[in-house]
Design an enzyme around this catalytic site. Structure first.
Site, PDB file in Angstrom:
ATOM      1  N   ARG A  48      -6.957   2.473 -16.787  1.00  0.00           N
ATOM      2  CA  ARG A  48      -7.157   3.524 -15.790  1.00  0.00           C
ATOM      3  C   ARG A  48      -5.892   4.339 -15.622  1.00  0.00           C
ATOM      4  O   ARG A  48      -4.786   3.861 -15.855  1.00  0.00           O
ATOM      5  CB  ARG A  48      -7.570   2.929 -14.439  1.00  0.00           C
ATOM      6  N   SER A 154     -14.313   3.412 -11.636  1.00  0.00           N
ATOM      7  CA  SER A 154     -14.977   2.800 -10.493  1.00  0.00           C
ATOM      8  C   SER A 154     -14.925   3.724  -9.275  1.00  0.00           C
ATOM      9  O   SER A 154     -15.263   4.891  -9.371  1.00  0.00           O
ATOM     10  CB  SER A 154     -14.355   1.421 -10.200  1.00  0.00           C
ATOM     11  N   LYS A 164     -13.399   1.111 -20.185  1.00  0.00           N
ATOM     12  CA  LYS A 164     -13.414  -0.343 -20.341  1.00  0.00           C
ATOM     13  C   LYS A 164     -14.404  -0.773 -21.426  1.00  0.00           C
ATOM     14  O   LYS A 164     -15.363  -0.063 -21.738  1.00  0.00           O
ATOM     15  CB  LYS A 164     -13.728  -1.042 -19.017  1.00  0.00           C
ATOM     16  N   ASP A 312     -20.880   2.681  -5.457  1.00  0.00           N
ATOM     17  CA  ASP A 312     -19.712   3.455  -5.868  1.00  0.00           C
ATOM     18  C   ASP A 312     -20.058   4.274  -7.115  1.00  0.00           C
ATOM     19  O   ASP A 312     -21.201   4.319  -7.550  1.00  0.00           O
ATOM     20  CB  ASP A 312     -18.510   2.545  -6.073  1.00  0.00           C
ATOM     21  N   ASP A 316     -21.444  -0.247  -9.764  1.00  0.00           N
ATOM     22  CA  ASP A 316     -21.303  -1.692  -9.902  1.00  0.00           C
ATOM     23  C   ASP A 316     -20.994  -2.357  -8.556  1.00  0.00           C
ATOM     24  O   ASP A 316     -20.987  -3.579  -8.471  1.00  0.00           O
ATOM     25  CB  ASP A 316     -20.252  -2.056 -10.954  1.00  0.00           C
ATOM     26  N   GLU A 399     -17.848 -11.003  -5.774  1.00  0.00           N
ATOM     27  CA  GLU A 399     -16.464 -10.743  -5.413  1.00  0.00           C
ATOM     28  C   GLU A 399     -16.398 -10.130  -4.025  1.00  0.00           C
ATOM     29  O   GLU A 399     -17.301  -9.380  -3.635  1.00  0.00           O
ATOM     30  CB  GLU A 399     -15.819  -9.766  -6.395  1.00  0.00           C
TER      31      GLU A 399
END
Length: 554
Positions: A48, A154, A164, A312, A316, A399
């Site tokens: 990123r 993201s 990614k 988002d 994800d 998470e």
């Protein structure tokens, strides 16, 4: 954490990203490979950066894509590569660069087929749609396996780009994989891109190896295998979703139509400046669906719906707004989702465990004990859940940063990357089936197990400071107590798999904190939880921050 006075409000017109400048810099700048800040660097979710900082530009993507092609060769990966992008301004230039290299290397590449809303041009693809496509293609195969690339930073600000790699297991690449790709990409940068194969974008689009793939239909048509759509359809309730201008913007109308859901898609606007977003705690535009500031617009409209939700930019992550309580803390919703799923999925194995990161709430442990399920506690990073979701030993992996996925109704893997769409739809299912929204369900859990108080605090940290934080050790904690209670554990490895956590977790009987550098932004994070209330939490945070400041000063 100082809250910007503009937090929760629409951005000032003058603060918006200059998109022409951002894209121009993508093509005009050349990275200085001697500067670590301008090298290819894979964090927890890929490489990123920003073209404005010469940390994400054409050279980075050309080199990284060539490295991925070479990695595929070393591993004998010969199946198609599924590639998709989100709605960040730098995502489409990166897509163009990547396809030029993939086609030149003869990689069979599946790109979005486009839809009516895009005029047939390549559209946007959520991260979980890429993961699901990989898993569906590879099912039952032993050779010619597929993998993928997801182009997204993201929820990061509009000036950021991200890239990614998801290998054949469909999930985020393991550190050994990303290290190989990172090192080879930086070698190519140092060589002035010598060794990078490339053809023009026009040629790449026409190449026989470039194939159109209907990601929307592939993903949407399988959702009734993972969510009880009939319960939502027949509920008589009203649900709302805001894609926040992200990659799922054209998915939600199809989902509502196909399954005849009482689901209102609040906005279908796509604008790379993200001017429609409320600014986050620090005054930046950030599509963080777990932030009460970024989600202020949806929260203000909570009474219009029985439950509403958002995702988002690459979809994800999830944010759940309940009519009863407003925006749920991500940890609270994870606990609710776990309690519901493991009591409403009769075809799951009775041995399927719960995966959680070690910075997630202890409420999950209480819930797991209450339903008789084992908890596997791992470091931050969804990659740690991939194998368990594939073999069914994990029914759920989640998470604290509002990312999770879970098995299908019959206990099969659905997505081995985080999936904000199914977590949003699950909130609707929970409300439809139980008659109580997730906020009410969490209140019931607190009545049963108590109400821990949890908060994550972010603070600025540069690359060097983050490196120091990543090497924190138990020996650096000389105190014997934390916020008035004896320290019982000092962890630098996760209990569930023994992997290094890239930071430190300190535990007492009354609370805990964990400190670790962000893998995606120039900040460090202190996670803390207390079982004795807000005042005790603040005390834990103060002592944790003092420790971190001491380390940074060395």
């Amino acid at each position: 954490m100082s809250i910007d006075p503009q937090a929760g409000r629409l951005p000032d017109e003058h603060s918006l990203a200059n998109i022409p400048r951002l894209v121009s810099r993508y093509y005009s700048e050349r990275p200085d490979v001697s500067d670590p800040g301008q090298q290819v660097a894979f964090g927890t979710s890929g490489h990123r950066g920003s073209s404005l900082k010469t940390s994400f530009n054409e050279w980075h993507i050309l080199a990284t894509t060539q490295a991925i092609c070479e990695y595929r060769d070393t591993q004998g990966i010969e199946g198609p590569l599924f590639i998709g992008m989100d709605t960040h301004a730098l995502s489409e230039p990166a897509f163009v660069s990547a396809l030029e290299v993939l086609a030149a290397n003869g990689v069979e590449t599946r790109i979005d087929a486009g839809c009516e809303e895009t005029g047939g041009d390549v559209g946007f693809t959520p991260t979980p749609a890429i993961s699901n496509a990989i898993l569906v293609y590879n099912q039952g195969r032993t050779g010619g396996l597929a993998d993928g690339i997801v182009i997204t930073p993201s929820h990061n600000p509009p000036t950021d780009g991200g890239f990614k790699y998801n290998p054949t297991n469909g999930g985020p690449a393991d550190t050994s994989v990303t290290k190989w790709i990172q090192e080879r990409a930086n070698e190519l940068l140092a060589a002035g891109l010598e060794g990078v194969r490339r053809i023009s974008y026009a040629e790449a689009l026409k190449a026989p190896t470039t194939q159109r793939f209907d990601f929307i239909d592939s993903y949407v048509s399988g959702l009734d295998k993972v969510i009880d759509m009939a319960a939502i359809r027949d509920s008589g309730l009203k649900f709302g979703v805001d894609p926040l201008g992200g990659a799922g913007v054209h998915y939600w109308p199809r989902i509502a139509e196909k399954y005849d859901l009482p689901l209102e898609v609040i906005s279908t606007t796509v604008d790379p400046t993200f001017r429609f977003m409320r600014v986050d705690w620090d005054g930046k535009i950030r599509m963080d669906c777990s932030s009460p500031y970024a989600m202020a617009g949806l929260i203000e409209n909570k009474d219009r719906f029985d439950v509403s939700f958002a995702c988002d930019t690459d979809h994800d992550r999830h944010g759940i707004v309940a009519r009863s309580t407003g925006l749920l803390n991500p940890n609270h919703y994870l606990a609710v989702a776990i309690e519901y799923l493991f009591t409403h999925r009769p075809n799951w194995s009775d041995k399927a465990a719960i995966g959680k990161t070690l910075v997630s709430s202890s409420m999950i442990d209480y819930v797991a004990e209450g339903i008789g399920r084992e908890v596997i506690e791992v470091p931050v990073g969804f990659k740690w859940f991939v194998d368990g979701l594939i073999d069914g030993s994990l029914g759920f992996g989640g998470e604290e940063s509002a990312g999770a996925s879970f098995l299908t109704l019959d206990g099969k893997p659905w997505s081995t990357d985080k999936d904000g769409l199914i977590l949003g739809l699950l909130a609707a299912e929970i409300t439809a089936v139980t008659g109580k929204d997730p906020g009410e369900r969490y209140q019931a859990l607190t009545e049963r197990f108590g109400a821990p108080v949890y908060e994550r605090v972010d603070a600025p940290a540069n690359r060097e400071q983050k490196a120091k934080l990543g090497k924190l050790s138990p020996e650096q904690v000389t105190a014997e107590t934390l916020a008035g209670h004896p320290i019982t554990r000092k962890l630098t490895e996760a209990p569930g798999n023994g992997a290094a956590i890239g930071g430190l977790k300190v535990v007492t009987e009354a609370g805990w904190f964990a400190a670790r550098p962000s893998g995606t932004e120039d900040v460090y994070k202190i996670y803390a939880e207390s079982f004795e209330g807000e005042a005790h939490l603040k005390q834990i945070q103060q002592e944790a921050k003092a420790l971190v400041d001491e380390v940074l000063a060395i």
